[in-house]
Design an enzyme around this catalytic site. Structure first.
Site, mmCIF file in Angstrom:
data_model
loop_
_atom_site.group_PDB
_atom_site.id
_atom_site.type_symbol
_atom_site.label_atom_id
_atom_site.label_comp_id
_atom_site.label_asym_id
_atom_site.label_seq_id
_atom_site.Cartn_x
_atom_site.Cartn_y
_atom_site.Cartn_z
ATOM 1 N N CYS A 184 44.842 41.451 39.253
ATOM 2 C CA CYS A 184 44.327 42.126 38.063
ATOM 3 C C CYS A 184 43.831 41.186 36.981
ATOM 4 C CB CYS A 184 45.353 43.085 37.463
ATOM 5 S SG CYS A 184 47.042 42.581 37.590
ATOM 6 N N GLY A 193 39.728 42.631 40.082
ATOM 7 C CA GLY A 193 40.303 43.876 40.583
ATOM 8 C C GLY A 193 39.284 44.983 40.624
ATOM 9 N N ASN A 233 49.173 41.265 34.275
ATOM 10 C CA ASN A 233 48.642 40.555 35.438
ATOM 11 C C ASN A 233 49.741 39.679 36.009
ATOM 12 O OD1 ASN A 233 47.152 39.096 37.323
ATOM 13 N ND2 ASN A 233 46.228 37.761 35.799
ATOM 14 N N GLY A 234 50.084 39.880 37.287
ATOM 15 C CA GLY A 234 51.097 39.056 37.934
ATOM 16 C C GLY A 234 52.112 39.885 38.686
ATOM 17 N N CYS A 249 48.285 28.971 39.064
ATOM 18 C CA CYS A 249 47.896 29.150 40.461
ATOM 19 C C CYS A 249 46.642 28.344 40.762
ATOM 20 C CB CYS A 249 47.651 30.628 40.749
ATOM 21 S SG CYS A 249 46.966 30.965 42.387
ATOM 22 N N TYR A 278 39.085 29.869 43.900
ATOM 23 C CA TYR A 278 38.480 31.128 44.312
ATOM 24 C C TYR A 278 38.486 32.230 43.267
ATOM 25 C CZ TYR A 278 38.039 35.534 46.956
ATOM 26 O OH TYR A 278 37.663 36.770 47.378
ATOM 27 N N SER A 312 31.999 32.736 46.894
ATOM 28 C CA SER A 312 33.088 31.806 46.610
ATOM 29 C C SER A 312 32.870 30.417 47.190
ATOM 30 C CB SER A 312 34.409 32.382 47.129
ATOM 31 O OG SER A 312 34.287 32.709 48.507
ATOM 32 N N ASP A 332 33.496 27.397 52.959
ATOM 33 C CA ASP A 332 34.131 28.606 52.442
ATOM 34 C C ASP A 332 35.422 28.212 51.743
ATOM 35 O OD1 ASP A 332 34.430 31.265 51.882
ATOM 36 O OD2 ASP A 332 34.625 31.942 53.946
ATOM 37 N N ASP A 333 36.036 29.179 51.039
ATOM 38 C CA ASP A 333 37.204 28.853 50.217
ATOM 39 C C ASP A 333 38.524 28.874 50.957
ATOM 40 O OD1 ASP A 333 38.617 31.693 49.617
ATOM 41 O OD2 ASP A 333 36.449 31.917 49.681
ATOM 42 N N CYS A 342 52.621 34.491 48.873
ATOM 43 C CA CYS A 342 52.714 34.293 47.424
ATOM 44 C C CYS A 342 53.558 35.398 46.821
ATOM 45 C CB CYS A 342 51.320 34.306 46.808
ATOM 46 S SG CYS A 342 51.318 34.178 44.997
ATOM 47 N N CYS A 401 50.530 25.599 40.873
ATOM 48 C CA CYS A 401 51.353 26.117 41.960
ATOM 49 C C CYS A 401 50.536 26.039 43.247
ATOM 50 C CB CYS A 401 51.774 27.556 41.692
ATOM 51 S SG CYS A 401 52.768 28.284 43.037
ATOM 52 N N CYS A 457 51.616 28.362 48.396
ATOM 53 C CA CYS A 457 51.046 29.019 49.575
ATOM 54 C C CYS A 457 50.605 28.004 50.623
ATOM 55 C CB CYS A 457 49.889 29.925 49.176
ATOM 56 S SG CYS A 457 48.595 29.101 48.211
#
Length: 475
Positions: free
Chosen positions: A14, A42, A116-117, A253, A259, A300, A362-363, A399, A450, A453
């Site tokens: 979001c 979003g 958001n989160g 993040c 991305y 992206s 690509d990402d 994540c 962070c 992932c």
């Protein structure tokens, strides 16, 4: 929390936008423009809550910003302050009652909240609140936050003090907007997992997920909200509460740079476009290959592809035409429909690729099916070779902080070596960015981001995360 849908791309869950005061633009209209700029964060639902002389009201629905709001809707929302939200929901969460902003009536009045989160102790706190008589109408973490704030407000002298106390009870990722009848309060979690910025528009203050949303309303960027900081805006102006600042090292993040964020945004002092150019250049140094041209998967992969081309000296060329009019309703979870959607969303420029050796940037690779379909389309169009370069390391871990990364079982990098995955997707070679290159990508020598992932090294230890939450995410 719900299990993730079987898509082959990542989603950020979001974006938020809020404004207090000013006469340059009606608040609801400003939020509308801001949410439009944040639509990439979003596409499931959106909403706007308005404060008109202390009376809070909200309009929210499933759909894109342009589908939910029109001129008549916005004109019906006069006011002096407003907050808005765009949402990408997890599976099982695409319900109108989960749309934000949430509007809550409690003993001290009303408040609206946009978040958001993801919270990592939401289930524990939800159970505690339910035992105390709290009634929940949604399945989202944001309602947990709203109930905690309402509870703390009963013994606090102000809404901002209630927010400060709330931050001692919840854990995880949150960039948060809270609107009361007299104030706009913003908060960013002590790790700073998700971005949040402050701007000025005449006499008004604007708070948003990204600087591109400030640009959409011609607001001047002031600064980022610091991790752990609470910002209060009222008729007296803006002031800061730093009670939770410095509790943890910053961990924005890293996928925001790779991305999620728009390339024209600046997050925590780092220009996103520049970070992606560096990612491509780093890829070219780590994984060089002889080829005729470099291309990127829209949108992206384009910036990183340009960076790769500049560093390698191999020409960059657009090889895809993207259909920008394919809406969210076209995205289907069934595998056959996902494969068909590749040809609708991306069409290969045959004259650009025929007989050529390509480097395709690509990402990320999540499950691999999208990459395989794109490579197949390129070779059907006559590409002689397709060398794939990914501007992030392989995804190995889920994540817990607001990114829609699936379970370990669903991540293809946990089932294949890089060489095996190269064969699975049909590439002639495959190279991922190294974890070590994330530091120069962000422009730091310290871990200010962070990357769990990729590495499994979570800022919040797994033993401190709700067991029910973990069981849905780790296989």
């Amino acid at each position: 929390m719900k299990k993730r849908p079987p898509f082959d791309t990542l989603h950020e869950e979001c974006g938020v936008f809020g404004i207090f005061g000013g006469h340059e633009i009606p608040p609801a209209q400003a939020v509308y423009y801001g949410l439009y700029a944040l639509q990439h964060r979003g596409q499931e639902s959106c909403g706007i809550a308005v404060n008109d002389q202390g009376v809070l009201s909200v309009h929210r629905a499933m759909g894109l910003v342009s589908e939910v709001f029109d001129d008549s809707t916005l004109r019906a929302f006069p006011g002096q302050a407003a907050i808005g939200h765009v949402l990408y929901s997890t599976a099982g969460g695409s319900l109108v009652q989960n749309c934000q902003p949430l509007l809550m009536r409690y003993a001290k009045g009303r408040l609206a909240i946009a978040h958001n989160g993801n919270l990592t102790n939401a289930e524990t706190v939800r159970k505690e609140l339910a035992k105390g008589g709290a009634i929940f109408r949604t399945t989202i973490d944001s309602e947990v936050i709203a109930h905690v704030i309402a509870q703390e407000r009963l013994t606090s002298g102000s809404i901002e003090q209630a927010v400060v106390r709330m931050m001692s009870r919840i854990r995880g990722a949150y960039s948060l907007l809270v609107m009361s009848p007299r104030k706009l309060v913003a908060a960013r979690d002590p790790f700073g997992f998700r971005p949040l910025v402050i701007g000025r528009l005449g006499d008004a203050y604007v708070i948003a997920s990204e600087t591109c949303a400030l640009d959409a309303v011609n607001a001047q960027f002031l600064r980022d909200v610091e991790p752990g900081e609470v910002i209060v805006v009222d008729t007296a102006g803006l002031h800061s509460i730093r009670a939770h600042c410095g509790e943890h090292s910053q961990r924005l993040c890293v996928f925001e740079y790779i991305y999620f964020a728009r390339p024209d945004s600046t997050l925590d002092g780092v220009r996103v476009h520049a970070a992606r150019l560096r990612a491509g250049a780093l890829l070219a140094r780590e994984h060089p290959v002889k080829a005729d041209l470099v291309t990127g998967v829209p949108d992206s992969g384009l910036d990183a592809a340009i960076g790769y081309a500049r560093e390698s000296g191999i020409p960059f060329e657009l090889c895809f035409v993207r259909n920008n009019y394919v809406g969210r309703t076209f995205i289907k979870p069934e595998q056959s429909e996902r494969e068909a959607s590749i040809h609708i969303k991306l069409n290969v420029l045959r004259q650009a690729v025929a007989g050529k050796r390509l480097i395709m940037v690509d990402d990320s690779i999540v499950r691999g099916s999208t990459s395989a379909n794109i490579i197949r389309a390129l070779k059907q169009a006559g590409a002689k070779e397709v060398h794939v370069r990914i501007s992030s390391p392989p995804l190995h871990w889920p994540c817990y902080f607001g990114t829609d990364i699936p379970t370990r079982e669903e991540l293809t990098s946990n089932h294949h070596t890089v060489e095996e995955l190269c064969k699975v997707i049909g590439a002639d070679s495959l190279g991922f960015l190294s974890c070590a290159s994330l530091y120069p990508l962000v422009g730091t020598q310290e871990r200010t981001f962070c990357d769990a992932c990729f590495t499994g090294e979570y800022p919040i230890p797994l033993e401190e995360i709700d067991g029910n939450f973990l069981s849905l995410q780790i296989s």
